[in-house]
Design an enzyme around this catalytic site. Structure first.
Site, PDB file in Angstrom:
ATOM      1  CB  SER A   1      -0.901   0.013   1.239  1.00  0.00           C
ATOM      2  OG  SER A   1      -1.539   1.260   1.417  1.00  0.00           O
TER       3      SER A   1
ATOM      4  CE1 TYR B 206      -4.740  -1.751   5.063  1.00  0.00           C
ATOM      5  CE2 TYR B 206      -3.855   0.465   4.779  1.00  0.00           C
ATOM      6  CZ  TYR B 206      -4.321  -0.714   4.243  1.00  0.00           C
ATOM      7  OH  TYR B 206      -4.363  -0.868   2.877  1.00  0.00           O
TER       8      TYR B 206
END
Length: 254
Positions: A138, A151
């Protein structure tokens, strides 16, 4: 072209970005696309098969949080059937900072375990033929969304792992690169929890900024697969595909 005629395993290939990418992969003509996911979706598998009848699309139930020994067992079944696998895509991911342990287990440990498990079949030190791993990380691995630090940290860890093992390709025969999507308009980002509820409206605030469609992301994902560049850190954001030049601030010297 890399994809044509290849055998590909796609972990979480039925998710938002995953399913759209599976469609684009099938259009590119692999020999086999093997999808591993937590929940069956016969309609999606049938759709993928219909997109290109020359490609064999198969499905196995799989949760990336299982012990590594279970992953090896499943891979033995797949290798026994197909004989060779050319590409492993690790795409499992969750976004919920209320679930700390599971976030780390899925986003980081699962990627590590699945990658490590396939080394038993690919590692050239064991007589293996080598292979390619594409890990979906990501852009939060570059710079965090600070309201979801768990996260963000899990994705940074996955990126670090991926970049590290890419440097071991001459030893293992396995090349690796990371796929780092920007904010993509999927169900994942429409409703999620911030860490300790520091920002109850984090999803709405995030979506106030420009996003990309899952189709735009998928098309660039396939371009990255076709480029097949070991160690590449690909940023897939706002419909663009860019290779990131990582800034080195320290070197172990070994």
């Amino acid at each position: 072209m890399f994809i044509a005629g290849k055998n590909i395993i796609f972990v979480a290939g039925l998710g938002g970005i995953g399913l759209e990418t599976s469609r684009e992969i099938v259009k590119s003509g692999p020999k086999n696309l093997v999808i591993l996911d937590r929940a069956p979706n016969p309609a999606a598998i049938a759709e993928l098969q219909a997109l290109n009848p020359k490609v064999t699309v198969s499905f196995y139930l799989y949760d990336v949080t299982v012990p590594q020994s279970e992953t090896v067992k499943l891979l033995k079944t797949i290798f026994a059937k197909l004989k060779t696998i050319d590409l492993l895509i690790n795409g499992a991911g969750i976004l919920d900072d209320h679930q700390i342990e599971r976030t780390i287990a899925v986003n980081f440990t699962g990627t590590v375990n699945t990658t490590t498990a396939i080394m038993e079949f690919w590692d050239k030190r064991k007589g293996g033929p080598g292979g390619v791993v594409a890990n979906i990380c990501s852009v939060t691995g570059f710079n965090s969304i600070y309201q979801v630090p768990v996260y963000s940290a899990s994705k940074a860890a996955a990126l670090s792992f991926t970049s590290s093992i890419a440097k071991l390709a001459t030893i293992t025969g396995v090349t690796v690169y990371s796929i780092n999507p920007g904010i993509t308009d999927t169900t994942l980002v429409h409703k999620f929890n911030s860490w300790l509820d520091v920002e109850p409206h984090v999803a709405e605030k995030l979506l106030a900024f420009p996003t990309q469609t899952s189709l735009a992301c998928a098309k660039n994902f396939v371009k990255a697969i076709e480029a097949n560049k070991n160690g590449a850190i690909w940023k897939l954001d706002l419909g663009r595909l860019d290779e990131i030049e990582w800034t080195k601030h320290w070197d172990s010297g070994i």
